[in-house]
Design a protein around this motif. Sequence first.
Motif, short mmCIF file in Angstrom:
data_model
loop_
_atom_site.label_atom_id
_atom_site.label_comp_id
_atom_site.label_asym_id
_atom_site.label_seq_id
_atom_site.Cartn_x
_atom_site.Cartn_y
_atom_site.Cartn_z
N LYS A 1 0.78 -1.05 0.00
CA LYS A 1 -0.05 0.05 0.06
C LYS A 1 0.87 1.22 0.23
CE LYS A 1 -3.54 2.39 2.75
NZ LYS A 1 -4.46 2.32 4.04
N ALA A 2 1.91 1.33 0.78
CA ALA A 2 2.82 2.32 1.01
C ALA A 2 3.66 2.69 -0.61
CB ALA A 2 3.61 2.11 2.05
N GLU A 3 4.09 1.60 -0.94
CA GLU A 3 4.79 1.53 -2.33
C GLU A 3 3.65 2.16 -3.29
OE1 GLU A 3 8.22 -0.76 -4.69
OE2 GLU A 3 6.96 -1.75 -3.35
N CYS B 1 -4.04 -0.22 -4.08
CA CYS B 1 -2.64 -0.64 -4.98
C CYS B 1 -2.93 -0.46 -6.58
CB CYS B 1 -2.08 -1.93 -4.53
SG CYS B 1 -1.43 -2.06 -2.90
N GLU B 2 -3.39 0.62 -6.89
CA GLU B 2 -3.83 0.64 -8.21
C GLU B 2 -2.73 1.07 -9.23
OE1 GLU B 2 -7.20 3.24 -8.59
OE2 GLU B 2 -8.57 1.91 -7.80
N VAL B 3 -1.79 -0.09 -9.27
CA VAL B 3 -0.79 0.05 -10.17
C VAL B 3 -0.76 -0.95 -11.16
CG1 VAL B 3 0.83 1.10 -8.14
CG2 VAL B 3 0.64 -1.27 -8.41
N ASP B 4 0.18 -0.62 -12.25
CA ASP B 4 0.44 -1.52 -13.26
C ASP B 4 1.31 -2.54 -12.88
OD1 ASP B 4 0.63 -3.16 -15.45
OD2 ASP B 4 1.35 -1.39 -16.72
N CYS B 5 1.06 -3.52 -12.37
CA CYS B 5 2.04 -4.60 -11.58
C CYS B 5 2.52 -5.52 -12.52
CB CYS B 5 1.36 -5.37 -10.50
SG CYS B 5 0.17 -6.14 -10.58
N ILE B 6 2.31 -5.56 -13.81
CA ILE B 6 2.50 -6.69 -15.02
C ILE B 6 1.95 -8.03 -14.51
CG2 ILE B 6 4.32 -7.35 -16.59
CD1 ILE B 6 5.91 -5.00 -15.79
N PRO B 7 0.85 -7.93 -14.35
CA PRO B 7 0.22 -9.31 -13.85
C PRO B 7 0.67 -10.63 -14.74
CG PRO B 7 -1.68 -7.89 -14.69
CD PRO B 7 -0.43 -7.28 -14.54
#
Length: 401
Positions: free
Chosen positions: A302-304, A362-368
Amino acid sequence: MKKLNRVVVTGTGAITSVGQNSQDFWESCLKGKSGISLIEKNDLQLVGPKYGGQILDFDASQFVKVNDYKKIGRGSNLLIASIYDAIKNANLDSDTYEKADLFVGTTMGEISIETTDYNRYMGISSSENLLDQSFLYTVLANACREFSLQGESMLIANACSAGNYAIIEGYERIRKGEQSICFTAGEDPFSTIAYYGFNRLKAIAASKCKPFDKNRDGMLVAEGAGCLVLEELEHAKARGANILAEVTGYGVSCDAYHITAPHPESAGVIQAMEKAIAKANIELEDIDYISAHGTGTPANDKAESFAVNNLFKKKVPMSSIKSMIGHSMGAASLLEAIVCCNAVNQNIAPPTINFETVDENCEVDCIPNEARQFNIEYAMNNSYAFGGANSSVIFKKFRDN
């Protein structure tokens, strides 16, 4: 003012649960291969979590040539194996590498200290060999002996950020003209202390590490070693080295907030990234990929995510290889640096595996789940440690101009 040198990466070495050389490690990361297995360790009583990232088939006798692999600790054996791999990949001869500096990041150093401290507590005499391996510096001493290293050596016990800090030390030495070649490395064996400690923090996942997933439930304790060969550009060109990437900047900070919890507003994390971008003399929009710290704990991810989303004006693709190999402590950010070097060199980034459900925090593009091919000019390696020791290192696609 003296001109600062360019610093390039000419070799990588890795010993992990998904590959016992740098090439196999990288290919496994791209395939999304998991190195997580049931924990196997003498004298370790499982207290709940049963999975970790151990290197179950590591045979030190196949790697260590000068030291007695039976008498030095597992951490030393892992470190030495990764350096041999880096030497091979960098095509270094002994006349060249014996002059190198060595900077090693670690959390535990050696696991022998666990038995030694237990024996002291119980009033049991420890063997001379065990006492010899019960101090942090022994990994450094054993590696220097193995390779007859004559340069400066330094052990950096900065926990989970230690690998990045080792790279930073080597980078500055070469950048300022104080050295032409450095080994920068990170290592940690599977630790009973880490296992019990993270369990007490309720930070270990039940079975899978799921960074950025809504249902993530923690990290997984792991082990490994990694090494980068850093060289001054002209030194590398003079010997015809194959250049994998260029190191262009870094940023460090300390939250000074809490011994284990991240800063609620991610102030130090943002500051480290801002410093790295400024030192690399680039803009925010130039960062194409981030190798995330991505431990899989609710608070860290969450922090990152908050930090990345608040700093950048676009969704930067980012992935966590801890989803595949767990958290290898002092080796973690060094192995993730190898990912960055290969990413800018080959224009491909590994996935974050085990991802199923989007988390609004955590709305990031984490390359799932699947590797992604795209142009990667600049990659940032983020790493954060207990106590708020934050670090970011930037790698650039090498261009000879």
